[in-house]
Write a protein that holds these residues in place. Structure first.
Motif, mmCIF file in Angstrom:
data_model
loop_
_atom_site.group_PDB
_atom_site.id
_atom_site.type_symbol
_atom_site.label_atom_id
_atom_site.label_comp_id
_atom_site.label_asym_id
_atom_site.label_seq_id
_atom_site.Cartn_x
_atom_site.Cartn_y
_atom_site.Cartn_z
ATOM 1 N N ASP A 1 -8.624 -1.498 5.361
ATOM 2 C CA ASP A 1 -9.940 -1.505 4.713
ATOM 3 C C ASP A 1 -10.931 -2.221 5.622
ATOM 4 O O ASP A 1 -10.539 -3.082 6.424
ATOM 5 C CB ASP A 1 -9.888 -2.243 3.369
ATOM 6 C CG ASP A 1 -9.102 -1.497 2.318
ATOM 7 O OD1 ASP A 1 -9.513 -0.369 1.972
ATOM 8 O OD2 ASP A 1 -8.068 -2.032 1.856
ATOM 9 N N ASP B 1 -13.470 -5.110 6.591
ATOM 10 C CA ASP B 1 -13.403 -6.510 6.178
ATOM 11 C C ASP B 1 -14.215 -7.369 7.136
ATOM 12 O O ASP B 1 -14.522 -6.966 8.262
ATOM 13 C CB ASP B 1 -11.953 -6.997 6.167
ATOM 14 C CG ASP B 1 -11.732 -8.148 5.198
ATOM 15 O OD1 ASP B 1 -12.736 -8.740 4.735
ATOM 16 O OD2 ASP B 1 -10.574 -8.467 4.901
ATOM 17 N N SER C 1 0.826 -1.196 0.000
ATOM 18 C CA SER C 1 0.000 0.000 0.000
ATOM 19 C C SER C 1 0.864 1.250 0.000
ATOM 20 O O SER C 1 0.563 2.238 -0.668
ATOM 21 C CB SER C 1 -0.930 0.006 1.222
ATOM 22 O OG SER C 1 -1.815 -1.080 1.176
ATOM 23 N N GLN D 1 -11.222 -11.132 0.960
ATOM 24 C CA GLN D 1 -9.982 -10.970 0.204
ATOM 25 C C GLN D 1 -9.430 -12.342 -0.163
ATOM 26 O O GLN D 1 -8.948 -13.081 0.692
ATOM 27 C CB GLN D 1 -8.942 -10.213 1.035
ATOM 28 C CG GLN D 1 -9.378 -8.819 1.458
ATOM 29 C CD GLN D 1 -8.301 -8.143 2.293
ATOM 30 O OE1 GLN D 1 -7.157 -8.020 1.874
ATOM 31 N NE2 GLN D 1 -8.672 -7.713 3.491
ATOM 32 N N GLU E 1 -4.829 5.546 6.280
ATOM 33 C CA GLU E 1 -4.012 5.097 5.157
ATOM 34 C C GLU E 1 -2.533 5.134 5.531
ATOM 35 O O GLU E 1 -2.056 6.114 6.114
ATOM 36 C CB GLU E 1 -4.231 6.005 3.945
ATOM 37 C CG GLU E 1 -5.644 5.982 3.391
ATOM 38 C CD GLU E 1 -5.914 4.748 2.551
ATOM 39 O OE1 GLU E 1 -4.963 3.964 2.336
ATOM 40 O OE2 GLU E 1 -7.064 4.573 2.123
ATOM 41 N N MET F 1 -12.157 0.152 8.865
ATOM 42 C CA MET F 1 -10.878 0.770 8.576
ATOM 43 C C MET F 1 -10.334 1.472 9.811
ATOM 44 O O MET F 1 -11.087 2.155 10.515
ATOM 45 C CB MET F 1 -11.029 1.773 7.434
ATOM 46 C CG MET F 1 -9.743 2.399 6.965
ATOM 47 S SD MET F 1 -10.035 3.456 5.522
ATOM 48 C CE MET F 1 -8.362 3.974 5.166
#
Length: 361
Positions: free
Chosen positions: A226, A228, A18, A200, A313, A178
């Motif tokens: 993210d 999930d 990422s 995923q 992020e 997140m």
């Protein structure tokens, strides 16, 4: 426990990818689903992998939220991949291989269908899954698709259960958002656990870490980049070979980790251990401020540092035990510093406490 302990590094690798903004090609990108034979819930079908049919496909009608478990039985242990696909796009949605319980050639403990529709459920071998090559020899197999049962977990829950010859595994799901930092503890005297993403396809199963002093297992806190949905399975892989065995109790706990705060000019100690292979700090920052993060280790342990912004992020990092230097903050809010060992195979005695210093200008 062995002299060195190994742990799942998928989450760590995902963070680094990422940061680099890169995408990788996956082995299953080349998989092609042949025309499928319809299969229904509770049905066992017979098939065979051959040079002409290295992947055998079935179709399944599902409603959104339907939960299944699927497994193959194969005396040659060639049919070791069960693959869920979308017939409209030919995309691989999910796959599972092998079986941690040692009961089947391949075992998919749980899959939750995301929408109403028809889905591919295919069986294949590792040669085709990774290289799109044919198996070395023909492999007859059976595929069974059954309804799955599971419990739902939330942060702060503690579930008590037991694994026995009549109940070889328990399955749980939990949803994370997140910037959550889930961590899971299995208190037991012989059972194991496994964490897997249900959304995923390339998430590598995390079987946790165990201390030498106890038989407890730990999924170290991992930062979610993210939202999930995850599956946790508690099982005992020795029961497949036992004719008699007493039930083994366990307590499964899940929490959302709260990082230790650090302020500019402070030096804070951060423990890395078998239980906490990933650890975190947090600080408040403002847009335009320039930060430097320096870290000292008392031994030669190699570690990696990740800095997450106020939106969750990852945007800065340092490998090989380096510092994060003069990084300008992009916004106002809470920033998270993540730290973890950089080596895949480590000696637990090398794990130690890091000294982290934050400077904000």
């Amino acid at each position: 426990m062995q002299a060195k302990t190994q742990f799942s590094i998928l989450v760590l690798v995902a963070l680094l990818l990422s940061l680099a903004g890169s995408l990788t090609a996956h082995a299953q990108d080349g998989i092609e689903f042949p025309e499928g034979t319809p299969i229904t819930l509770g049905e066992t079908v017979q098939g065979e992998l051959t040079a002409d049919a290295p992947i055998v496909n079935y179709t399944f009608e599902a409603k959104k939220g339907d939960a299944i478990t699927a497994y193959t039985d194969d005396d040659t242990y060639t049919a070791i991949y069960v693959v869920i696909g979308d017939p409209r796009t030919e995309d691989v949605l999910f796959y599972s291989s092998f079986d941690p319980t040692n009961e089947h050639a391949a075992y998919m403990p749980l899959y939750l269908f995301p929408d109403d529709g028809t889905y591919n459920i295919a069986v294949t071998c590792s040669d085709y899954f990774y290289l799109q090559e044919t198996p070395d020899e023909n492999a007859p197999f059976s595929l069974t698709v059954e309804a799955a049962e599971y419990e739902t977990l939330a942060y702060g829950d503690a579930f008590e259960g037991e694994i026995s010859l009549d109940n070889t595994s328990d399955i749980f799901i939990f949803e994370g958002q997140m910037a959550d930092i889930p961590y899971i503890t299995l208190e037991t005297d012989g059972n194991q656990m496994m964490l897997d993403s249900l959304t995923q396809a390339d998430f590598s199963e995390n079987e946790g870490n165990r201390t030498s002093e106890t038989k407890n297992y730990y999924i170290s806190p991992f930062y979610m980049v993210d939202p999930d949905t995850f599956m946790v399975m508690v099982f005992n892989n020795e029961l497949a070979y036992a004719s008699e065995a007493e039930p083994i109790a366990y307590t499964l706990k899940i929490d959302n980790y709260d990082p230790q705060p650090i302020a500019s000019g402070e030096t804070v100690e951060v423990e890395l251990s078998v239980e906490m292979l990933l650890n975190y700090l947090k600080f408040e920052g403002k847009a335009g401020e320039v930060v430097t993060i320096t870290i000292e280790a008392p031994n030669e342990m190699n570690f990696t540092t990740i800095l997450f912004d106020v939106n969750g992020e990852p945007f800065a990092g340092a490998e090989n035990s380096g510092a994060i230097e003069t990084i300008k903050l992009p916004g106002d809010g809470t920033y998270i510093i993540g730290l973890f060992p950089a080596d895949y195979s480590i000696d637990p005695s090398d794990l130690d406490t890091l000294s982290v210093t934050l400077t904000v200008e």
